[in-house]
Design a protein around this motif. Structure first.
Motif, PDB file in Angstrom:
ATOM      1  N   ALA A 226       0.833  -1.209   0.000  1.00 42.20           N
ATOM      2  CA  ALA A 226       0.000   0.000   0.000  1.00 42.20           C
ATOM      3  C   ALA A 226       0.865   1.256   0.000  1.00 42.20           C
ATOM      4  O   ALA A 226       1.851   1.352   0.734  1.00 42.20           O
ATOM      5  CB  ALA A 226      -0.914  -0.011   1.223  1.00 42.20           C
ATOM      6  N   THR A 227       0.478   2.212  -0.831  1.00 44.18           N
ATOM      7  CA  THR A 227       1.227   3.472  -0.945  1.00 44.18           C
ATOM      8  C   THR A 227       0.811   4.435   0.172  1.00 44.18           C
ATOM      9  O   THR A 227      -0.384   4.634   0.394  1.00 44.18           O
ATOM     10  CB  THR A 227       0.947   4.129  -2.304  1.00 44.18           C
ATOM     11  OG1 THR A 227       1.338   3.234  -3.341  1.00 44.18           O
ATOM     12  CG2 THR A 227       1.706   5.433  -2.450  1.00 44.18           C
ATOM     13  N   PRO A 228       1.773   5.039   0.882  1.00 46.46           N
ATOM     14  CA  PRO A 228       1.426   5.939   1.980  1.00 46.46           C
ATOM     15  C   PRO A 228       0.853   7.269   1.498  1.00 46.46           C
ATOM     16  O   PRO A 228       1.259   7.800   0.472  1.00 46.46           O
ATOM     17  CB  PRO A 228       2.762   6.146   2.697  1.00 46.46           C
ATOM     18  CG  PRO A 228       3.790   5.945   1.643  1.00 46.46           C
ATOM     19  CD  PRO A 228       3.232   4.885   0.732  1.00 46.46           C
ATOM     20  N   LEU A 229      -0.098   7.769   2.259  1.00 46.35           N
ATOM     21  CA  LEU A 229      -0.692   9.086   2.008  1.00 46.35           C
ATOM     22  C   LEU A 229      -0.729   9.880   3.309  1.00 46.35           C
ATOM     23  O   LEU A 229      -1.127   9.347   4.344  1.00 46.35           O
ATOM     24  CB  LEU A 229      -2.123   8.970   1.483  1.00 46.35           C
ATOM     25  CG  LEU A 229      -2.375   8.312   0.129  1.00 46.35           C
ATOM     26  CD1 LEU A 229      -3.875   8.333  -0.169  1.00 46.35           C
ATOM     27  CD2 LEU A 229      -1.612   9.018  -0.966  1.00 46.35           C
ATOM     28  N   ASP A 230      -0.331  11.129   3.246  1.00 49.33           N
ATOM     29  CA  ASP A 230      -0.578  12.070   4.329  1.00 49.33           C
ATOM     30  C   ASP A 230      -1.837  12.861   3.995  1.00 49.33           C
ATOM     31  O   ASP A 230      -2.492  12.617   2.989  1.00 49.33           O
ATOM     32  CB  ASP A 230       0.609  13.021   4.498  1.00 49.33           C
ATOM     33  CG  ASP A 230       1.656  12.459   5.444  1.00 49.33           C
ATOM     34  OD1 ASP A 230       1.321  11.543   6.223  1.00 49.33           O
ATOM     35  OD2 ASP A 230       2.803  12.936   5.406  1.00 49.33           O
ATOM     36  N   GLN A 231      -2.155  13.830   4.828  1.00 47.48           N
ATOM     37  CA  GLN A 231      -3.299  14.686   4.539  1.00 47.48           C
ATOM     38  C   GLN A 231      -3.066  15.427   3.232  1.00 47.48           C
ATOM     39  O   GLN A 231      -1.973  15.930   2.961  1.00 47.48           O
ATOM     40  CB  GLN A 231      -3.507  15.687   5.676  1.00 47.48           C
ATOM     41  CG  GLN A 231      -4.647  16.673   5.410  1.00 47.48           C
ATOM     42  CD  GLN A 231      -5.035  17.446   6.639  1.00 47.48           C
ATOM     43  OE1 GLN A 231      -5.503  16.891   7.610  1.00 47.48           O
ATOM     44  NE2 GLN A 231      -4.820  18.762   6.609  1.00 47.48           N
ATOM     45  N   GLY A 232      -4.096  15.482   2.397  1.00 52.32           N
ATOM     46  CA  GLY A 232      -3.980  16.183   1.134  1.00 52.32           C
ATOM     47  C   GLY A 232      -4.961  15.656   0.114  1.00 52.32           C
ATOM     48  O   GLY A 232      -5.822  14.830   0.406  1.00 52.32           O
ATOM     49  N   VAL A 233      -4.834  16.167  -1.097  1.00 53.76           N
ATOM     50  CA  VAL A 233      -5.674  15.754  -2.221  1.00 53.76           C
ATOM     51  C   VAL A 233      -4.789  14.987  -3.191  1.00 53.76           C
ATOM     52  O   VAL A 233      -3.779  15.497  -3.671  1.00 53.76           O
ATOM     53  CB  VAL A 233      -6.312  16.972  -2.918  1.00 53.76           C
ATOM     54  CG1 VAL A 233      -7.209  16.519  -4.067  1.00 53.76           C
ATOM     55  CG2 VAL A 233      -7.105  17.809  -1.911  1.00 53.76           C
TER      56      VAL A 233
END
Length: 438
Positions: A226-233
Motif C-alpha cells: 500500500a502506498t502511503p498518504l498524508d493529509q492532502g488531495v
C-alpha cells in the motif's frame, strides 16, 4: 544479498562509504514481487510470504506465527484449518484476504467467512466479507478475533483459525480455488485496566472538504505494498476490475476523514452502473471499518465515508462496528475498487480518481501496553510511516521512480556502481598525481 554486495564492494576498493550506501539502496528498493501485482489476480501478495496448506480438519492444522504473513488457497467447498498458540492475556487478530481470479464470476453474496475456535470447538468470533452489489471479483478481507478478557475463549492454549467460502447459493459463481493472504497479529494486555466503556461524545460533524491542488500518487496493489498518504488531495488512474491500496498513518486521538471522487468520461457513452466504485477503509490489523459505493452514469461523482471517532483504545467497547474498529493507531488502509462492469458501458479507461484525505487532532501517547504487539510497531504511527516508505514527495521524485518501477533494480544498481567507479578512478588519479617522483 545485501551482505554479499557489501563484502564484494569492500574487496574491490569502493570503500566503506560506498558499500554502506549501496546496502542502503538495496534496502530501499523493493523486490520485484513487492512492486508488481500477482500476474493471475492483480493482487500484490506480501513478498517472500511462505506458502502453507490449510488442513481439512483441526488435527493436521499447520501453526501460524503472529507477525508472519502467509499465502494459502481456499477451495470452493469445505473449510480450511490453521492453528494458533495464545496466552490467556493475548488478543489475536487474523485477517484473511481472499483473492479470486480476475476472470471469475461472482454473486453479491459470495465471499469468505473467518472464525477462531478454541480446543472445544467454541467460536470466539467470526467475520464475513462479501463482494457486494458491484458483482466484481476483487480481494475481500475478513478478520477472525480472539479477545482476551471475554467470557468465551479466555484460557491459554491452542486455537484454530477456520476459513471457508460464504454460502451464497448462486449457480453462476465460477468453481475453483481462491488465493489467500493471512497476516496474524497479536495485541498485549495493558499495564493496568483502563476505561471499560467507549468515549461518550466526539466531534461527528463532517469537516470542510480539502481544496488544495491535487498531487499524483500511484497506488499499491495489496496491503503489503500500500502506498502511503498524508493529509492532502491525491489523484491517480484506475481501470475496470482494478483495486488500489493506500495507507494513511493515524495516531492515537486523531480522526480520519476520506472522500473519493470518480471523474467523468471523455466519450459519448450513456448508461448507468450501480455500485461502480467502492471505497473501503480497514484498520491496522486489516479489519473492516466502513465503506461507500458510487453509482456512475459517466458524469463526475463524489462520496465520503461517515465521520469516525478519534482513535482510542476504549472504542472497542462501543456497540457500533464502525466505532469499535477504530481501536488502535497505525496504518489505516483506503482500498478503491472499480467494478469490471464499467468497461462494458463506458470503456476500458483509465478513469480519474481523486482521494481527499484529512487527519484531524493532535496525537497523544495512547495506552500503556504490558508488552509489544506482534509484529512490533503495528500500532505505532512512526513505525507505520517508516515501514511504509514515508509519505513525502510525489510520483516524480527520484527514489519513487526507482522504487515504483520507472527504473529496474538492476539498472539502478548499474547506474550507482558506474557513478562510484568513475568517482573512484578520479580519486585514484588525484592520489597518483600527488605522489612524489623517485
Amino acid at each position: 544479498m545485501t551482505r554479499r554486495w557489501c563484502t564484494t564492494a569492500a574487496r574491490r576498493g569502493l570503500g566503506g562509504t560506498a558499500a554502506l550506501a549501496l546496502a542502503a539502496l538495496l534496502t530501499v528498493l523493493p523486490p520485484a514481487s513487492a512492486a508488481a501485482a500477482d500476474s493471475g489476480s492483480g493482487y500484490a501478495f506480501a513478498p517472500d510470504a511462505p506458502t502453507v496448506t490449510g488442513a481439512t480438519g483441526s488435527t493436521d492444522a499447520v501453526s501460524l506465527q503472529p507477525g508472519t504473513t502467509y499465502r494459502s488457497t481456499l477451495p470452493d467447498k469445505g473449510s480450511r484449518y490453521f492453528r494458533l498458540e495464545l496466552a490467556a492475556d493475548t488478543t489475536a487478530y487474523v485477517p484473511v484476504t481472499a483473492v479470486p481470479p480476475a476472470d471469475a464470476t461472482v454473486s453479491a453474496s459470495d465471499g469468505i467467512e473467518v472464525s477462531i475456535e478454541d480446543a472445544n470447538g467454541t467460536a470466539c468470533d467470526y467475520d464475513t466479507a462479501r463482494f457486494g452489489a458491484g458483482l466484481s471479483p476483487r480481494p475481500v478481507t475478513a478478520v477472525g478475533r480472539r479477545e482476551a478478557g471475554k467470557a468465551l475463549c479466555k484460557d491459554a492454549g491452542t486455537y484454530y483459525v477456520v476459513v471457508e467460502r460464504a454460502v451464497s447459493g448462486s449457480t453462476t459463481t465460477s468453481p475453483g480455488s481462491w488465493d489467500l493472504e493471512i497476516a496474524p497479529v497479536t495485541e498485549p494486555a495493558l499495564t493496568e485496566a483502563g476505561a471499560s466503556t467507549a468515549p461518550g461524545t466526539w466531534n461527528s460533524a463532517s469537516p470542510e472538504p480539502l481544496t488544495s491542488a491535487p498531487r499524483r500518487r500511484t497506488a499499491g496493489a495489496g496491503f503489503a505494498t500500500a502506498t502511503p498518504l498524508d493529509q492532502g488531495v491525491w489523484q491517480t488512474g484506475i481501470t475496470p476490475g482494478q483495486t488500489l491500496y493506500y495507507a494513511v498513518p493515524v495516531g492515537w486521538g486523531q480522526q480520519l476523514h476520506a472522500t473519493v471522487d470518480l471523474g467523468s468520461t471523455s466519450g459519448d457513452s450513456r448508461g448507468y452502473v450501480s455500485a461502480a466504485l467502492n471505497l473501503s477503509l480497514y484498520n491496522p490489523v486489516r479489519g473492516y471499518v466502513d465503506d461507500v459505493s458510487l453509482g456512475y452514469d459517466g458524469t463526475q461523482k463524489s462520496s465520503s465515508l461517515d465521520p469516525l471517532p478519534p482513535v482510542a483504545y476504549a472504542n472497542r467497547y462501543a456497540t457500533g462496528g464502525t466505532e469499535s474498529s477504530v481501536r488502535f493507531a497505525g496504518a489505516y488502509y483506503l482500498v478503491v475498487h472499480l467494478t469490471g462492469q464499467t468497461a462494458d458501458t463506458f470503456g476500458k479507461g483509465p478513469y480519474g480518481v481523486t482521494l481527499r484525505v484529512r487527519v484531524d487532532g493532535t496525537p497523544n501517547s495512547g495506552p500503556a501496553y504490558a508488552g509489544s504487539p506482534v509484529p512490533k510497531g503495528v500500532f505505532d504511527v512512526s513505525s507505520a510511516r517508516g515501514g511504509l516508505g514515508g509519505a513525502a514527495g510525489d510520483d516524480d521524485t527520484a527514489m519513487r521512480a526507482l522504487a515504483a518501477g520507472g527504473i529496474g533494480t538492476g539498472t539502478a544498481l548499474l547506474l550507482v556502481l558506474g557513478g562510484w567507479t568513475l568517482t573512484a578512478r578520479r580519486a585514484q588519479m588525484r592520489a597518483n598525481a600527488q605522489k612524489p617522483t623517485a
